[in-house]
Design a protein around this motif. Structure first.
Motif, mmCIF file in Angstrom:
data_model
loop_
_atom_site.group_PDB
_atom_site.id
_atom_site.type_symbol
_atom_site.label_atom_id
_atom_site.label_comp_id
_atom_site.label_asym_id
_atom_site.label_seq_id
_atom_site.Cartn_x
_atom_site.Cartn_y
_atom_site.Cartn_z
ATOM 1 N N GLY A 1 -31.782 -10.907 -20.096
ATOM 2 C CA GLY A 1 -30.932 -12.036 -19.266
ATOM 3 C C GLY A 1 -30.732 -12.913 -20.453
ATOM 4 N N TRP B 1 -24.737 -17.352 -23.376
ATOM 5 C CA TRP B 1 -23.484 -17.191 -22.513
ATOM 6 C C TRP B 1 -22.485 -17.235 -23.587
ATOM 7 C CZ3 TRP B 1 -25.176 -22.553 -19.881
ATOM 8 C CH2 TRP B 1 -26.118 -22.187 -18.892
ATOM 9 N N GLN C 1 -24.407 -8.191 -15.080
ATOM 10 C CA GLN C 1 -25.015 -9.229 -14.046
ATOM 11 C C GLN C 1 -25.979 -8.272 -13.256
ATOM 12 O OE1 GLN C 1 -24.482 -10.099 -10.196
ATOM 13 N NE2 GLN C 1 -26.612 -11.056 -10.822
ATOM 14 N N TYR C 2 -26.984 -7.790 -14.056
ATOM 15 C CA TYR C 2 -28.253 -6.964 -13.404
ATOM 16 C C TYR C 2 -29.420 -7.325 -13.839
ATOM 17 C CZ TYR C 2 -23.989 -4.190 -12.968
ATOM 18 O OH TYR C 2 -22.649 -3.691 -12.507
ATOM 19 N N ALA D 1 -32.079 -9.386 -15.129
ATOM 20 C CA ALA D 1 -32.652 -10.932 -15.483
ATOM 21 C C ALA D 1 -31.203 -11.737 -15.442
ATOM 22 C CB ALA D 1 -33.220 -10.907 -16.962
ATOM 23 N N MET D 2 -30.050 -11.231 -15.381
ATOM 24 C CA MET D 2 -29.044 -11.939 -15.744
ATOM 25 C C MET D 2 -28.522 -12.306 -14.288
ATOM 26 S SD MET D 2 -26.405 -12.698 -18.447
ATOM 27 C CE MET D 2 -24.856 -12.748 -18.524
ATOM 28 N N THR D 3 -28.183 -13.780 -14.099
ATOM 29 C CA THR D 3 -27.865 -14.421 -12.683
ATOM 30 C C THR D 3 -26.431 -14.530 -12.659
ATOM 31 O OG1 THR D 3 -28.248 -16.575 -13.483
ATOM 32 C CG2 THR D 3 -30.247 -15.626 -12.929
ATOM 33 N N ALA D 4 -25.999 -14.891 -11.288
ATOM 34 C CA ALA D 4 -24.626 -15.137 -11.063
ATOM 35 C C ALA D 4 -24.102 -16.293 -11.757
ATOM 36 C CB ALA D 4 -24.452 -15.206 -9.448
ATOM 37 N N HIS D 5 -25.008 -17.328 -11.971
ATOM 38 C CA HIS D 5 -24.861 -18.500 -12.481
ATOM 39 C C HIS D 5 -24.580 -18.302 -14.069
ATOM 40 C CE1 HIS D 5 -25.048 -22.637 -13.927
ATOM 41 N NE2 HIS D 5 -26.045 -22.470 -14.834
ATOM 42 N N ASP D 6 -25.337 -17.339 -14.711
ATOM 43 C CA ASP D 6 -25.038 -16.981 -16.010
ATOM 44 C C ASP D 6 -23.489 -16.368 -16.281
ATOM 45 O OD1 ASP D 6 -27.663 -17.569 -17.017
ATOM 46 O OD2 ASP D 6 -28.578 -15.632 -16.521
ATOM 47 N N ALA E 1 -20.037 -10.714 -6.702
ATOM 48 C CA ALA E 1 -21.312 -11.028 -6.632
ATOM 49 C C ALA E 1 -22.215 -10.168 -5.845
ATOM 50 C CB ALA E 1 -21.464 -12.568 -6.231
#
Length: 518
Positions: free
Chosen positions: A43, A274, A348-349, A351-356, A480
């Motif tokens: 992530g 990021w 976005q899978y 550990a990577m979040t939607a916020h990231d 998302a």
């Protein structure tokens, strides 16, 4: 000049550039797979931040000593030796450079391993607020830094192959780095006390593999280096004089990116990651097309300068700028429109979040603003280095770097990490603009016929493509909740539809492949 060299029919620049682009595309696709794996496993956490800094330090120096200053200084001198001297002189130059470069970088590597904590403090001072994160980064750096020595020698070998029109092998070599990182992330991680440390070992393994891969191809053309340390060799001396200012001038964009990392280390956790993920997406068109064009024109420009063919030199530069615009304009627009879809689909899978994704999308759009400038710098700088003028880009680079610092300080307070990315883009436009104006003033860059019609073909085609993408692209909230199959389907549809419409519009406007050949 060798008779054998004279008998070789050189491929056209378009064909050579296409070959390098295809090989680079394979590498970049695997690079995206690599980043997907890293994003899923780590992530944007402390381990990922530590690795990205530990990898960025030798990677940054690699771009100075390898693809950057060294390549720009070595290729013109080697081209001159090939044009004006015999094979024995060429071999002597290669042997002397191999020994001198290898010894210099070996010394740097030993010093860096000893001083790893100091380097981490210099390149990511914000990590000092988190002692465990700083210690992990230093430990990783001791493993990754020898990559500088290995990859610089790899780039040295690649420069020789490129000068002899063997473009495919150097362009394919980066694939080995991506394969190594993917393999170690998937299979070595479970055996490490600190999982992210597996990535550091993957970098070191890749450096060894890349160097060994190129050696047989050097042997095939009879130019396997026999390293000899000759500080007083005429060719080595000329290369060092050219490298000294080029160390700064050719790598201003990399220095700017490094400044982004330094400042991002003071921002909220995840900022470094990021910036990394968004930069990786910008690097795709930059590497596949911008660097590919720069790779094939430098030997050509160097040869034309050695042969005192100013008209052909100007035509080559003009061709390169047209090729850059053809790709950079639609690529920058597509990255801006498809920022969230790209990041959701690729990263976005796990550990990577939607916020990231939301945060990375901000910096991706800011970097996309400067994509055209990043690519123009790649093809305008060789206009100086091919003529063995390394001082002028340094002066321009200093102006651009100071501007970047000022932009950083102005924008980081309002836009956080995205402000750092936007500052890099703005300074890149300043850099590219000054390079172009200087080449024009010196009479080196001369507009060739047909630019008005070319822009009338290009701009409407890009505009229609953007309109289609805006119409077809689902909202970010929908991405998302999409499964990976839906994401891949939609992104593939958008890329094919947008790219296809762009090409159709160019064809309808009268642009043909034969118009781009050179």
């Amino acid at each position: 000049m060798l008779a054998a060299d004279q008998q070789i029919r050189k491929p056209g620049l378009l064909r050579s550039g296409a070959l390098v682009s295809v090989m680079t595309l394979i590498s970049r696709i695997l690079g995206l797979v690599r980043d997907i794996v890293i994003a899923g496993l780590f992530g944007a956490g402390a381990g990922a931040d530590a690795f990205f800094v530990a990898f960025k330090i030798p990677n940054f120096l690699r771009r100075l000593f390898a693809e950057g200053a060294f390549n720009q200084a070595f290729v013109p001198v080697l081209s001159e030796y090939r044009s004006q001297r015999d094979r024995q002189a060429v071999r002597g130059l290669i042997d002397s450079v191999a020994g001198t470069l290898g010894l210099t970088l070996s010394g740097m590597t030993v010093l860096a391993i000893v001083a790893a904590p100091v380097l981490v403090w210099v390149f990511a001072p914000g990590f000092s607020q988190l002692p465990e994160k700083q210690a992990l980064t230093a430990e990783m750096l001791r493993v990754t830094f020898p990559y500088l020595l290995l990859i610089s020698l790899t780039a040295f070998a690649g420069s020789i192959l490129n000068s002899y029109d063997r473009f495919a092998i150097p362009a394919f070599t980066p694939v080995l780095l991506n394969l190594s990182l993917i393999a170690t992330a998937l299979w070595l991680t479970p055996f490490m006390e600190e999982p992210a440390m597996a990535l550091a070992w993957g970098v070191l393994i890749a450096g060894c593999a890349q160097l060994l891969f190129q050696l047989p191809f050097l042997a095939r053309i009879g130019l396997m280096p026999r390293p000899k340390v000759r500080w007083k060799d005429e060719g080595v001396g000329r290369i060092m004089k050219l490298m000294a200012p080029a160390l700064f001038g050719v790598s201003v964009s990399q220095i700017n990116l490094l400044l982004d990392t330094v400042l991002a280390s003071f921002l909220v956790s995840g900022s470094v990651s990021w910036l990394y993920y968004s930069d990786r997406l910008v690097e795709l068109p930059l590497g596949v097309f911008g660097i590919a064009v720069a790779t094939v024109i430098l030997p050509s420009l160097s040869t034309k300068h050695a042969e005192k063919s100013g008209e052909a030199f100007a035509k080559t530069l003009d061709w390169a700028v047209r090729m850059i615009l053809l790709i950079a304009v639609p690529a920058a627009l597509a990255l801006t429109v498809l920022a969230e879809p790209l990041l959701f689909t690729l990263f976005q899978y796990g550990a990577m979040t939607a916020h990231d994704v939301d945060m990375a999308a901000l910096s991706l759009r800011a970097y996309a603003v400067g994509l055209l400038a990043f690519m123009l710098i790649k093809v305008l700088a060789p206009g100086f280095y091919a003529r063995q003028d390394t001082r002028t880009p340094v002066k321009i680079g200093i102006v651009a770097m100071v501007a970047n610092m000022l932009f950083n300080l102005l924008l980081v307070f309002w836009l956080d990490h995205a402000g750092l990315a936007l500052a890099t883009s703005l300074s890149a436009f300043l850099n590219a603009g000054l390079l172009w104006l200087t080449l024009r003033r010196e009479g080196v860059f001369v507009w060739q016929p047909g630019w008005g019609r070319y822009l009338l073909q290009l701009i409407p085609a890009a505009g229609v493509m953007v309109a289609l993408l805006l119409w077809l692209t689902p909202e970010a909230a929908e991405w998302a909740v999409f499964g990976w199959q839906q994401r891949v389907f939609w992104l593939g549809t958008l890329v094919i539809a947008g790219g296809g419409l762009y090409l159709v519009m160019l064809l309808l406007a009268g642009l043909r492949l034969r118009h781009m050949r050179y």
